[in-house]
Design a protein around this motif. Structure first.
Motif, PDB file in Angstrom:
ATOM      1  N   LEU A  35       2.551   2.341   1.146  1.00 61.60           N
ATOM      2  CA  LEU A  35       2.764   2.988   2.434  1.00 61.60           C
ATOM      3  C   LEU A  35       2.324   2.124   3.597  1.00 61.60           C
ATOM      4  O   LEU A  35       2.279   2.578   4.723  1.00 61.60           O
ATOM      5  CB  LEU A  35       2.040   4.336   2.493  1.00 61.60           C
ATOM      6  CG  LEU A  35       2.721   5.496   1.775  1.00 61.60           C
ATOM      7  CD1 LEU A  35       2.078   6.816   2.168  1.00 61.60           C
ATOM      8  CD2 LEU A  35       4.206   5.568   2.093  1.00 61.60           C
ATOM      9  N   LYS A  77       3.972   8.660   7.405  1.00 67.24           N
ATOM     10  CA  LYS A  77       4.080   7.229   7.722  1.00 67.24           C
ATOM     11  C   LYS A  77       5.251   6.981   8.679  1.00 67.24           C
ATOM     12  O   LYS A  77       5.122   6.236   9.662  1.00 67.24           O
ATOM     13  CB  LYS A  77       4.276   6.424   6.438  1.00 67.24           C
ATOM     14  CG  LYS A  77       4.613   4.942   6.657  1.00 67.24           C
ATOM     15  CD  LYS A  77       4.799   4.238   5.326  1.00 67.24           C
ATOM     16  CE  LYS A  77       5.166   2.764   5.523  1.00 67.24           C
ATOM     17  NZ  LYS A  77       6.574   2.575   5.884  1.00 67.24           N
ATOM     18  N   VAL A  87       0.904   1.161  10.013  1.00 66.33           N
ATOM     19  CA  VAL A  87       0.142   1.865   8.987  1.00 66.33           C
ATOM     20  C   VAL A  87      -0.515   0.842   8.067  1.00 66.33           C
ATOM     21  O   VAL A  87       0.155   0.008   7.460  1.00 66.33           O
ATOM     22  CB  VAL A  87       1.047   2.816   8.185  1.00 66.33           C
ATOM     23  CG1 VAL A  87       0.257   3.483   7.058  1.00 66.33           C
ATOM     24  CG2 VAL A  87       1.645   3.874   9.102  1.00 66.33           C
ATOM     25  N   ALA A  90      -3.231   4.516   3.299  1.00 66.08           N
ATOM     26  CA  ALA A  90      -2.976   5.951   3.210  1.00 66.08           C
ATOM     27  C   ALA A  90      -3.802   6.525   2.073  1.00 66.08           C
ATOM     28  O   ALA A  90      -3.769   6.007   0.955  1.00 66.08           O
ATOM     29  CB  ALA A  90      -1.484   6.220   2.989  1.00 66.08           C
TER      30      ALA A  90
END
Length: 469
Positions: A35, A77, A87, A90
């Motif tokens: 992610l 995201k 990002v 996560a």
């Protein structure tokens, strides 16, 4: 998804915690793989110019499968990137319900803080609506800004609103969100404007006074009142345009669906509308209406509406009621779903929930499975099996568009009044209205005029009454 927690677990791996979850799950803060935002295609100079916020995502997984939890984080995201973020990491915490003090639990806040320090993030985005105390506790412990899902979506809406009405709607939703979260930090926001010492204000500042917090709340309420007044005036203009369409009894079709499902691309494909198409969430906020016609000449309108999303903040449902009205007052809904999405069934359920809340649950609906060129054929086959009234299309390539147009024509409301008239050749205007707003069964040109048998709406039938045979 790998477990990154260093906590130890005593006893059997399947021991149950007090909340009914496995202790191993309960004690772990899990990292969601793949992610992180990829920036390989952006040069270092461009990156510095963009000044993207560096964020860590965190969510609480309370129900459903691990795949559902990861899909929710993948959507977060996309939301974060649409808002202008990079990002970096996560994380998901498995809990029966979010912790009332810190959202993820006080023991896991240290793990989150370590992830923030390791990545150099400057913001934490939580996949849920946080109470003011949760925001404050996370910010105090992690020493960076904390944003919840509602604030994130509001920020995206603020970036994409273009019309005066859209901007006013977004500002009203933001103020509604802020007024619930006003809090006094230090002495500044709690200082009295009057009183014996006048809070340091001196002569001219004494009196019954009010706190800075109360002043802020009052100013916000005044601004909200002004915005509601402006929206009411703008709504009158929209009602005038809508009333004109209804006066001519033109059928309306609303394009609804999940954000980034391809609604604007579909409108462009169907009408050559020239609406902005962007691979980003909530690229369209302001309703766009275009007139088009069926193959047999009947005129109808197509309206593109704001994209919907799971757990759409209540403030936005209220603020964007004008957009939802386009759906509720239409004759037919084109429900667009991204066939290439990992969870199209979840998208369909979320959109139908909002449509139901808008009072449009009983309207006829055509499910449009878009992005057929990128979708898994097996997934499309499963959707078609579950949704009998569905059409598979690709707005990008044009695949399935003719089939969709035929389905729209079949589902548009039929004119109710049967007519048999002989129109003088001088009344070509009435013949044109029959072509555009009715259905013609037979048409013959005779010596006295044009003989027409067909169906029209009530108001046109009244105008044709003097020429009935």
């Amino acid at each position: 998804m790998t477990d990154t927690s260093t906590d130890s677990v005593n006893g059997p791996a399947q021991a149950q915690g007090v909340d009914g979850l496995d202790l191993e799950e309960r004690n772990s803060l899990r990292r969601v793989a793949n992610l992180r935002t990829e920036l390989e295609d952006i040069t270092e100079v461009e990156y510095r110019q963009l000044r993207l916020e560096r964020v860590v995502l965190v969510g609480v997984w309370t129900e459903g499968t691990a795949e559902d939890a990861e899909n929710s984080m993948a959507e977060l995201k996309l939301l974060a990137e649409t808002a202008g973020s990079e990002v970096l990491d996560a994380l998901i915490q498995r809990r029966q319900k979010p912790d009332p003090a810190t959202y993820i639990g006080s023991g896991k806040v240290e793990d989150l803080r370590a992830a923030v320090e390791a990545t150099g993030a400057d913001t934490i985005i939580c996949d849920g609506a946080l109470a003011p105390s949760q925001l404050r506790n996370l910010e105090d412990r992690c020493k960076v800004k904390v944003v919840d899902r509602t604030a994130l979506i509001l920020d995206i809406f603020a970036q994409h609103a273009k019309s005066k009405e859209g901007k006013a709607q977004v500002e009203l939703a933001q103020l509604q969100y802020q007024t619930q979260r006003l809090r006094g930090w230090g002495g500044n926001l709690s200082r009295q404007a009057g009183g014996q010492a006048a809070g340091g204000e001196g002569i001219g500042g004494r009196g019954p006074g009010e706190t800075k917090l109360e002043t802020d709340r009052r100013r916000i309420q005044m601004k909200m009142t002004k915005l509601r007044r402006e929206l009411k005036e703008l709504g009158k203009a929209r009602e005038t345009k809508k009333g004109n369409r209804q006066r001519h009894e033109i059928p309306s079709v609303a394009i609804a669906g999940y954000t980034n499902a391809g609604k604007s691309s579909l409108l462009n494909r169907l009408t050559d509308a020239g609406v902005l198409v962007e691979n980003a969430l909530f690229a369209t906020l302001d309703p766009t209406t275009r007139r088009t016609q069926t193959s047999d000449g009947r005129v109808y309108t197509l309206s593109d509406t704001v994209g919907l999303v799971r757990n759409l903040p209540h403030q936005l449902v209220e603020a964007f009621r004008s957009t939802l009205e386009e759906v509720a007052e239409s004759d037919l809904i084109l429900h667009v779903v991204d066939g290439s999405d990992p969870d199209p069934e979840g998208q369909i359920a979320a959109v139908r929930q909002v449509i139901m809340e808008a009072g449009a649950g009983e309207l006829p609906e055509i499910l449009v499975i878009n992005k057929a060129d990128a979708a898994d054929p097996l997934v499309v086959k499963q959707l078609l099996a579950r949704e009998p009234h569905a059409v598979v299309v690709s707005a990008r390539t044009g695949e399935g568009i003719d089939e969709l147009l035929s389905a729209i024509e079949a589902d548009l409301p039929q004119p109710a009044v049967q007519v048999d008239v002989l129109l003088p050749y001088s009344r070509g205007d009435l013949l044109n209205q029959i072509h555009t707003g009715g259905e013609i069964d037979t048409l013959d040109h005779e010596a006295e005029g044009t003989h027409v048998v067909g169906r029209v709406n009530g108001s046109l039938a009244a105008e044709l009454e003097p020429y009935a045979r």
